[in-house]
Design a protein around this motif. Structure first.
Motif, PDB file in Angstrom:
ATOM      1  N   HIS A   1       0.919  -1.013  -0.112  1.00 59.26           N
ATOM      2  CA  HIS A   1      -0.129  -0.018  -0.091  1.00 59.26           C
ATOM      3  C   HIS A   1       0.973   1.257  -0.031  1.00 59.26           C
ATOM      4  O   HIS A   1       1.900   1.134   0.208  1.00 59.26           O
ATOM      5  CB  HIS A   1      -0.683   0.018   1.482  1.00 59.26           C
ATOM      6  N   GLY A   2       0.335   2.479  -0.351  1.00 58.98           N
ATOM      7  CA  GLY A   2       1.014   3.670  -0.021  1.00 58.98           C
ATOM      8  C   GLY A   2       1.260   3.958   1.421  1.00 58.98           C
ATOM      9  O   GLY A   2       0.637   3.539   2.240  1.00 58.98           O
TER      10      GLY A   2
ATOM     11  N   LEU B   1      -1.344   8.622  -0.579  1.00 56.09           N
ATOM     12  CA  LEU B   1      -2.454   8.489  -1.827  1.00 56.09           C
ATOM     13  C   LEU B   1      -1.932   8.789  -3.108  1.00 56.09           C
ATOM     14  O   LEU B   1      -2.544   8.232  -4.018  1.00 56.09           O
ATOM     15  CB  LEU B   1      -3.521   9.739  -1.308  1.00 56.09           C
ATOM     16  N   MET B   2      -0.814   9.855  -3.111  1.00 54.41           N
ATOM     17  CA  MET B   2      -0.338   9.989  -4.210  1.00 54.41           C
ATOM     18  C   MET B   2       0.451   8.653  -4.935  1.00 54.41           C
ATOM     19  O   MET B   2       0.518   8.607  -6.397  1.00 54.41           O
ATOM     20  CB  MET B   2       0.804  11.197  -4.235  1.00 54.41           C
ATOM     21  N   TYR B   3       1.234   8.076  -3.975  1.00 54.19           N
ATOM     22  CA  TYR B   3       1.650   6.615  -4.827  1.00 54.19           C
ATOM     23  C   TYR B   3       0.437   5.878  -5.320  1.00 54.19           C
ATOM     24  O   TYR B   3       0.616   5.274  -6.388  1.00 54.19           O
ATOM     25  CB  TYR B   3       2.368   6.006  -3.528  1.00 54.19           C
TER      26      TYR B   3
ATOM     27  N   LEU C   1       0.577   4.492  -8.730  1.00 56.92           N
ATOM     28  CA  LEU C   1       0.714   3.015  -8.982  1.00 56.92           C
ATOM     29  C   LEU C   1      -0.282   2.764 -10.210  1.00 56.92           C
ATOM     30  O   LEU C   1       0.006   2.112 -10.997  1.00 56.92           O
ATOM     31  CB  LEU C   1       0.659   2.602  -7.728  1.00 56.92           C
ATOM     32  N   GLY C   2      -1.354   3.300 -10.006  1.00 58.11           N
ATOM     33  CA  GLY C   2      -2.578   3.377 -10.939  1.00 58.11           C
ATOM     34  C   GLY C   2      -1.804   3.498 -12.389  1.00 58.11           C
ATOM     35  O   GLY C   2      -2.327   2.827 -13.600  1.00 58.11           O
TER      36      GLY C   2
ATOM     37  N   GLU D   1      -7.553   3.381  -5.865  1.00 57.55           N
ATOM     38  CA  GLU D   1      -7.243   4.006  -6.906  1.00 57.55           C
ATOM     39  C   GLU D   1      -6.759   3.547  -8.196  1.00 57.55           C
ATOM     40  O   GLU D   1      -7.002   4.020  -9.384  1.00 57.55           O
ATOM     41  CB  GLU D   1      -6.110   5.146  -6.361  1.00 57.55           C
ATOM     42  N   VAL D   2      -5.953   2.369  -8.139  1.00 56.27           N
ATOM     43  CA  VAL D   2      -5.707   1.611  -9.249  1.00 56.27           C
ATOM     44  C   VAL D   2      -6.533   1.072 -10.006  1.00 56.27           C
ATOM     45  O   VAL D   2      -6.683   1.200 -11.364  1.00 56.27           O
ATOM     46  CB  VAL D   2      -4.562   0.334  -8.639  1.00 56.27           C
TER      47      VAL D   2
END
Lengths: 437, 437
Positions: free
Chosen positions: B226-227, B248-250, B254-255, B284-285
């Motif tokens: 996870h981020g 969250l930015m990661y 990642l997406g 997100e992904v």
């Protein structure tokens, strides 16, 4: 979010001559799948035939040369197939099609019908082969003579007619062939010898493992909770408290019960959790029996997450919303940072495999939620009922699974006196009501 | 206390013509068993032959009519058998006997020798059958041409000689027959078609399920934590905290990485845990990819029990004994009321089955301890190393399992800029070193 194995509807088609345990196997699969959360139902073609054509059908009715009867039987098969399709279209995840389906042509027809009706459906065939005449005869006597088809007939007459019925099917029987290009498992003499072809995905793979571990040797399964714990007395959930004095006395009495019950047989399998109260109960039992146990985390009590160490009253006060949610649906409610009953089912599944596989008597000393899940598996309980099942302290539940029912005896043990009270000897479920005949 | 499957020593004997994937299968089984905590080792008869008789053996050496060579080969087989027996007598739980073992007589000799040497030993045979000439040829080219037997030979010459070697074995080959009365699994064309006979107990049953799910289609497996979470920043263990702004930015980056990496392919399988930080990363992904995921409790981070929410410093202060014990043996140390790495391995095993079975690319978004366990399975790491493996935040580990090695690429993703840094392209392990040739 997806759930494993739930992407496609599935049909499981049975194949085999009469008295090969097809109904036994399809009922076991159905029970297992429902318990795992897959809505499943058996469609028994024989029941359709009895409803539509009546029960007065002797073996001539099953002669493939008997055109009228063949047509009537085909119609019954189609009716069952239609109901099965409707079930899958509505609430069902898996339909089991319990019939002989002995010819390639019949199986092809079923495959084609299903492919027409569903854009995507998995079809998995289970063929049961048994060449042991003794097993077949026992099977006939155990399950077929109570069959409404034979009401008023003598046992010899009924057996003979049933054997003739088998012969009628045998005339046209074509075992599943790889050329048919279908996914299948062949079970020869229940569990000894198995052939698998073209198995796909989560659910089929689970089923193969499950079927691989089945056998038909009767043996008792004993379930007991640990003795009374300190948290039991305080009405607290969770924790890892030890036994109370009373709990310890139960453990000792439980050991004595098993000494007498097993008559010195040390050839048993015993499973317990990794929690203090269960380990200490098991230690007392093992010391008396002279056996060892398996301590498995999979048998630890349901994890109440953030509610650990609280009483139900405290949970209601501190987490009123969770308290209400859990009351509404105890099965799927997951304690924040803890588990739901469904989570527990998924982790105790491996224990079911161990128990099914064992040909020795099995003792499980564990916890309320855990034993509710195990008990429900053996008793065909509706899954939503599981969190309500009655598994009190200081009681042994003895289960002896047989072909179509599970014999149950409850032994209440007084921790102080060691007296036993045998409670439920009469809960044996009759073959007939289970078979919905 | 007993451990499941550890009551008896076990020998797994391979059977089959050359180039049928026997070495591939025995190495996979060995890796799986070691990972599960069963000390296992492969004894490859070919390696004994190369050491003792040298590598200058052309196909004539394998002619059953060649008496001297036959005798030399028998001696190598016996030496391997002896070493295997010694291994089991000392530290080993399971020995894999990797050779052709193509005749009934040879298998009988092995059975008799083992029964003489051990009062109780389980013997389980795995026969690999492959009739697809293309697969066999690919297998020869992929794994045999690097074989020291063929150093200095042209590819055509080596292939032809190897095919002649297969023919030599074929002269005497007797597939396993039920009359031999041994426990076996026959695998036809790796995983498509399987026959099982006389399977007994926990470990054999596990192996059958495992072998049933194998295939040889290459596909990538992506692992990512996870981020960054709030607890990561606070250096606290456990908890169910959400992502930080960086985390969250990661997730978003990642997406984007997967959009590009998968080139719009939505035919993938994605697994995540039930914890906030993993779910939010996965959401997100998935939003970018347009796919769904499976959320499984089996992927939740290791449960630190009473240490939940503490920093390592706090654990050292509050529970100095536990802190020391864990430092001494991070693998078997079980947090009070929590889990050990071994507990985690036993619950993520089902995910290994899911990953092995998948013919589609797999994405797993989970946690440090979980990914350590999964990663170790693919990389043949010694189990005690597992708790030390390096699985940092904000990095994707791409694994592509091939016949005898697992190709690895690490992609470090900057959560701020979204820049990628490809790290370990060169960690590909060579066939040769893996085969210990």
């Amino acid at each position: 979010m997806q759930e494993l194995g739930k992407q496609q509807k599935m049909v499981i088609g049975m194949v085999g001559l009469p008295a090969r345990g097809k109904t036994y196997i399809s009922r076991k699969i159905c029970r297992y799948l429902n318990w795992m959360g897959f809505k499943s139902k058996v469609f028994n073609i024989g029941n359709y035939r009895r409803q539509i054509c009546g029960t007065d059908c002797n073996s001539n009715f099953f002669d493939p040369g008997n055109k009228d009867a063949s047509k009537a039987r085909d119609e019954c098969a189609l009716l069952a197939l239609n109901d099965m399709i409707n079930y899958l279209r509505n609430e069902g995840d898996v339909s089991l099609y319990d019939g002989t389906n002995t010819t390639k042509q019949r199986r092809k027809l079923i495959m084609e019908t299903l492919q027409q009706k569903f854009s995507e459906v998995q079809v998995f065939w289970v063929e049961s082969i048994c060449n042991d005449e003794d097993v077949i005869l026992r099977n006939i006597q155990l399950t077929k003579l109570n069959n409404p088809d034979y009401i008023g007939k003598s046992s010899e007459e009924a057996t003979q007619d049933f054997q003739q019925r088998i012969e009628q099917y045998n005339k046209v029987y074509e075992p599943i062939d790889m050329d048919e290009n279908i996914s299948f498992i062949k079970i020869i003499d229940i569990g000894n010898d198995i052939m698998i072809y073209n198995i796909q995905g989560f659910l089929q793979s689970k089923l193969v493992s499950y079927l691989m571990n089945l056998h038909i040797y009767p043996r008792p399964i004993y379930l007991s909770r640990h003795g009374e714990s300190q948290y039991n007395v305080l009405h607290k959930v969770g924790g890892d408290s030890d036994l109370t004095q009373t709990g310890l006395m139960y453990a000792k009495q439980l050991g004595k019960y098993f000494v007498q019950e097993l008559e010195g047989n040390r050839n048993i399998k015993m499973f317990t959790s990794t929690m203090q109260r269960a380990l200490h109960t098991s230690n007392e039992v093992c010391e008396l029996l002279g056996v060892e146990y398996y301590s498995l985390k999979a048998l630890d009590e349901i994890n109440p997450g953030i509610c650990d160490g609280l009483t139900y009253q405290q949970i209601a006060d501190k987490f009123p919303q969770d308290y209400e949610e859990r009351k509404m649906n105890k099965l799927t409610y997951r304690y924040p940072r803890g588990e739901s009953y469904l989570d527990v089912i998924s982790r105790v599944e491996q224990i079911i495999f161990e128990i099914e596989r064992s040909r020795l008597p099995v003792i499980v000393i564990a916890h309320q939620a855990i034993l509710r899940c195990l008990y429900a598996y053996f008793h065909e309980h509706e899954v939503p009922e599981i969190p309500k099942l009655n598994i009190p302290l200081h009681q042994v539940i003895k289960l002896v699974p047989a072909a179509y029912y599970c014999k149950e005896t409850r032994i209440k043990i007084d921790p102080m006196t060691g007296n036993w009270e045998i409670q439920d000897e009469a809960t044996i479920k009759k073959v007939k009501s289970f078979l919905d005949l």
